[in-house]
Design an enzyme around this catalytic site. Structure first.
Site, PDB file in Angstrom:
ATOM      1  N   LYS A  92       0.847  -1.192   0.000  1.00 48.06           N
ATOM      2  CA  LYS A  92       0.000   0.000   0.000  1.00 48.06           C
ATOM      3  C   LYS A  92       0.883   1.243   0.000  1.00 48.06           C
ATOM      4  O   LYS A  92       1.750   1.404   0.869  1.00 48.06           O
ATOM      5  CB  LYS A  92      -0.868   0.008   1.268  1.00 48.06           C
ATOM      6  CG  LYS A  92      -2.341  -0.239   0.997  1.00 48.06           C
ATOM      7  CD  LYS A  92      -3.082  -0.330   2.305  1.00 48.06           C
ATOM      8  CE  LYS A  92      -4.460   0.225   2.197  1.00 48.06           C
ATOM      9  NZ  LYS A  92      -5.184   0.140   3.475  1.00 48.06           N
TER      10      LYS A  92
HETATM   11  O1  G3P Z   1      -7.892   0.816   5.388  1.00 45.92           O
HETATM   12  C1  G3P Z   1      -8.255   1.995   4.814  1.00 45.92           C
HETATM   13  C2  G3P Z   1      -9.649   2.478   5.153  1.00 45.92           C
HETATM   14  O2  G3P Z   1     -10.566   1.440   4.941  1.00 45.92           O
HETATM   15  C3  G3P Z   1      -9.762   3.135   6.490  1.00 45.92           C
HETATM   16  O3  G3P Z   1     -11.080   3.314   6.896  1.00 45.92           O
HETATM   17  O4  G3P Z   1     -12.697   3.755   8.695  1.00 45.92           O
HETATM   18  O5  G3P Z   1     -10.326   4.533   8.975  1.00 45.92           O
HETATM   19  O6  G3P Z   1     -11.861   5.658   7.353  1.00 45.92           O
HETATM   20  P1  G3P Z   1     -11.506   4.381   8.042  1.00 45.92           P
END
Ligand code: G3P
Length: 225
Positions: A92
């Site tokens: 990533k």
């Molecule tokens: O892993 C990346 C993303 O899915 C993070 O989500 O909930 O931290 O906005 P969030």
């Protein structure tokens, strides 16, 4: 008569670094991969490499592991190390100009990159141009600031279809099952969801009520016999 090409099914990934959540979802037979990020790994308080190795024994699918450096040479070095941990690791890389350079370099070496922290369709266009295998638009965080996150998934789908880009659209920052349904209706390739959303997906109150009624009626029959 033309030959029809069947679209592949939307893959479901778990957005977590918690191995017990990963084991549970894998047991349900619906888990195609895992995404992690530095915040999720920090929450577990375990060695990153050890966690990635353990995940790779549970899931036979893409496992995203994020770099934490911010210059292209450092990201490339970190990405190479991560990719060596297991054949299913996708590196990533954040959507910054140094990240574009790093993605181009890693992709040309055959290392699969998931470009993350994507918040616009133009950023997604760039991710595809530098050869990212996956692009991760963060839907929930856009919703959080009053923008309809899912709109950029539609835009990205149109742009990628226009130019037959092979980069897969990975819908990230998912907050609830409606996001999952909308991602599938648009035709996104992958949706990564936190465990609390994954466990809601099979449930419907009418299913529970219906099952209870069937079992009660069946029990009455066995009493009569
Ligand atoms: O892993 C990346 C993303 O899915 C993070 O989500 O909930 O931290 O906005 P969030």
């Amino acid at each position: 008569m033309g030959t029809s090409v069947l679209p592949s099914l939307m893959k479901l990934f778990l957005d977590t670094a918690n191995v017990s959540e990963i084991r549970t979802a894998a047991d349900w037979g619906i888990l195609d991969g895992v995404t992690t990020n530095p915040s999720l790994v920090a929450k577990e308080g375990r060695d990153f490499t050890e966690v990635l190795r353990e995940i790779s024994t549970i899931v036979n699918g893409p496992i995203s592991a994020e770099v934490v450096s911010t210059t292209s040479p450092e990201m490339v070095a970190e990405g190479r190390k991560l990719a060596k941990i297991h054949k299913n690791i996708y590196v990533k890389i954040p959507m910054i100009t140094e990240g574009l350079k790093a993605t181009k370099a890693l992709s040309s070496e055959g290392i699969r990159v998931n470009m993350t922290l994507v918040f616009s369709s133009l950023q997604a266009l760039l991710a595809a141009k530098v050869g990212a295998a996956f692009v991760s638009p963060f839907i929930g965080r856009l919703d959080d600031i009053g923008q309809t996150g899912m709109e950029i998934i539609e835009e990205i789908k149109t742009i990628y279809d226009n130019y037959s880009f092979k980069t897969e659209i990975l819908v990230a920052s998912v907050r609830h099952p409606i996001h999952v349904k909308e991602a599938a209706m648009i035709g996104a390739d992958i949706c990564t969801v936190p465990f609390n959303v994954m466990e809601k997906l099979p449930h419907h109150s009418l299913t529970d009520v219906g099952l209870e009624r069937f079992l009660k009626d069946w029990a009455k029959l066995s009493k009569k016999a």
